[in-house]
Design an enzyme around this catalytic site. Sequence first.
Site, mmCIF file in Angstrom:
data_model
loop_
_atom_site.group_PDB
_atom_site.id
_atom_site.type_symbol
_atom_site.label_atom_id
_atom_site.label_comp_id
_atom_site.label_asym_id
_atom_site.label_seq_id
_atom_site.Cartn_x
_atom_site.Cartn_y
_atom_site.Cartn_z
ATOM 1 N N TYR A 483 38.401 80.376 47.769
ATOM 2 C CA TYR A 483 37.137 80.820 48.366
ATOM 3 C C TYR A 483 36.556 82.008 47.605
ATOM 4 O O TYR A 483 35.499 81.935 47.028
ATOM 5 C CB TYR A 483 37.348 81.154 49.843
ATOM 6 C CG TYR A 483 36.065 81.412 50.592
ATOM 7 C CD1 TYR A 483 35.238 80.360 50.968
ATOM 8 C CD2 TYR A 483 35.686 82.697 50.934
ATOM 9 C CE1 TYR A 483 34.051 80.588 51.660
ATOM 10 C CE2 TYR A 483 34.507 82.936 51.633
ATOM 11 C CZ TYR A 483 33.693 81.884 51.986
ATOM 12 O OH TYR A 483 32.527 82.121 52.667
ATOM 13 N N SER A 563 30.937 76.077 50.883
ATOM 14 C CA SER A 563 30.115 77.246 51.161
ATOM 15 C C SER A 563 30.178 78.199 49.960
ATOM 16 O O SER A 563 29.827 77.811 48.852
ATOM 17 C CB SER A 563 30.565 77.911 52.460
ATOM 18 O OG SER A 563 29.616 78.832 52.916
ATOM 19 N N ASP A 646 22.450 71.628 58.439
ATOM 20 C CA ASP A 646 23.151 72.863 58.088
ATOM 21 C C ASP A 646 22.163 74.024 58.163
ATOM 22 O O ASP A 646 21.182 74.066 57.425
ATOM 23 C CB ASP A 646 23.729 72.751 56.674
ATOM 24 C CG ASP A 646 24.682 73.888 56.325
ATOM 25 O OD1 ASP A 646 24.595 74.961 56.956
ATOM 26 O OD2 ASP A 646 25.513 73.702 55.420
ATOM 27 N N HIS A 685 27.148 73.085 58.969
ATOM 28 C CA HIS A 685 27.961 73.712 57.928
ATOM 29 C C HIS A 685 29.437 73.356 58.073
ATOM 30 O O HIS A 685 30.217 73.559 57.154
ATOM 31 C CB HIS A 685 27.770 75.222 57.995
ATOM 32 C CG HIS A 685 28.132 75.932 56.731
ATOM 33 N ND1 HIS A 685 27.485 75.704 55.526
ATOM 34 C CD2 HIS A 685 29.079 76.872 56.456
ATOM 35 C CE1 HIS A 685 28.009 76.475 54.591
ATOM 36 N NE2 HIS A 685 28.981 77.183 55.121
#
Length: 713
Positions: A483, A563, A646, A685
């Site tokens: 991430y 994301s 989203d 999302h």
Amino acid sequence: MAGVRLVIAFSSLFLAAAAVYAGDDSKSSSAPPPTEAKPVIDMFHGTKVLDNYRWLENGNSPETQKWVEQEMSYTRGMLDRLSGRGVLHKRLTELLSIGSVTQPVIAGRHYFYTRREGMQNQPILYVREGLNSPDRPLVDANQLAADGTIALDWFQPSENGKYVAYGTSPSGSEMSTLHIIETKTGTVLPDTIERTRAASIAWTLDNTGFYYTRYPKKGDVPAGQEMYNRHVFYHELGDDPNDDDKLIFGEGRDAEDWPSVNLSNDGRWLLINVSQGWTRSELFLMDVKKGTPPTRITTGKNFLYGGEVYNDKLYVTTNEDAPRYRVFVADAGNYDREAWKELIPQADAVLQGTAVFGGKLFAQYEQNASSQLRIFDLDGKKLNDLPLPAIGTVFGSGGRWDRDEIFYGFQSFTFAPSIYRYDLKGGSTSLWTKVDAPSIDPAAFEVNQEWFKSKDGTRVPVFVVHKKGIQKNGKNPTLLTAYGGFNVSLTPSFSRTAYLWMEHGGVFAVANLRGGAEFGEDWHRAGMLDKKQNVFDDMIAAAEYLIAEKYTEKNHLAIQGGSNGGLLMGAMMTQRPDLFRAVVCQVPLLDMLHYQDFQIAKLWIPEYGTSENAEQFKWLYAYSPYHHVKAGTEYPAILFMTADTDTRVDPMHAKKMAALMQAEAKNGASHTRPILLRIESKAGHGAGKPVAKQIEEFTDVYSFLFWQLGVRP
């Protein structure tokens, strides 16, 4: 469950195996639909930037919708023909039927928590009246929509549990509507409040009302600003929220401020925590008894602050001059920063937060990306460490200032989510409830934390999980995820779908890149703004480490992220297209010059910067994936994934990137290394996505990965 691992000895056999898995019709598959280029030139601080696919940003135009239909037809034509999908779908159904559970929230004699079991699409909110009493369903979102697309977003019981405020939203939009239910009767009150996304709720002690956060309705602010301007209000039960609710905080402040609320144990002090990005926050304190307006009690420096008021004492957890955080205490009525007294100093581990439970300070730490729990007295003296069942993650905790019990959730890569109860008086720990996972044998897998050096010499950890006895032959199918941003830690979690991968001989790796919270604020800031490239360098080094250690090689290495992790995937495919065979890029940010103009993305400017600033434009333009696609380059096989509702990351990013790469990449129309776009309908999302949709989504993901890495289901 035993799986089948396919090891391809020679790279020359890899494509042949992949073609067989793809099916006999692989050579006859249609090409991706052509996308018309409509050049638009932007001028950024003297630099001309071309965008051929700006028109795809308008998701409501008939032209864009027709293009989406054609793309979906192409993607389905590529994925649906893959053999073995039925096997994957069946096993994923078993794995995703492994439920979920949260730690209870205590209110009076009530214990409130959520649980999802079997093929239920959404968790159910249960109430237990007494520690060992039977559970009773209170709010079942599964009854609100036949397809499971209405989610329970959050809940907050009143002081004694008489009422519960909760939020629901449709299609993964997270645009919550607040409802109130009476616990005893299950009666839903007429009080309904719209625009309460991620609401923060603080009930008054007499259950007659609550402080809460909500957003403006369209027309109250300039168009587009209704996604921001989160303010604090007070609602009295029975009042009209639009006409009667009193504005408490937020007017005249920056639109991107993100306030949340907490009321002291005696109901006198309302503490308002205002987040301003992920490196700065402010605390305001309001004396409810005197009716004085909220007063700022922090210094206005570029640090994070959080805390609560207990017995007229303010307890503050902060990284002010302490990147791994520490705790201060002060009198609630004293607004002089110099009056703060350090209670718990900075430690080697990162302090993630504190709370007063049972008259003690409960503290959660993180060291080397794994959780630790400690108990202190209110003078800062350490009393003891709470035992954890393994190296892993505490995913939630709960208690009350006047109760001698603490609940916390624990999970790890091979440890299903479980809730434990700690008795503060007796010092004993017991299992309260757990998630059953009968189809998984944790003893068949092993977990190792390994370390590698990034480009600049920084040591970075990576968790490596796989079946016991795996051989380091350089050919194991490997899935690497990360991430790297927003002060978020990737700690050991129970990934149900990862077991499908590992049962087939796959290696599952989770890298803890800079930009996260694993080693404190210094680690976070080393991966944001002008230092974002450090994150990408760390990811490249992680992939190279797995190859050097003979876990895998380039043709058997895939990466996955969503994301901010989707941005990471975009950077990987454009900076090192030679390093990976396949990429799953989910709900991504990819056009970093325009990202701030869509949905709620202005909130992320403190983390990324904005192209409207000349200096920050240079950082963003240097890595923005959409602006670094090179014509004629062979890229990995790519599966872009987004959703039509989203409200965090606009689907335009994935649409534009897919169109650009299909047009310009050497493999843009490849039948063996395709570039695909998958857009989920009635989904956002990721939060609140029903299990039925998750099964279909992961069937596509793993069909794609198995095909590309030559693994036969």
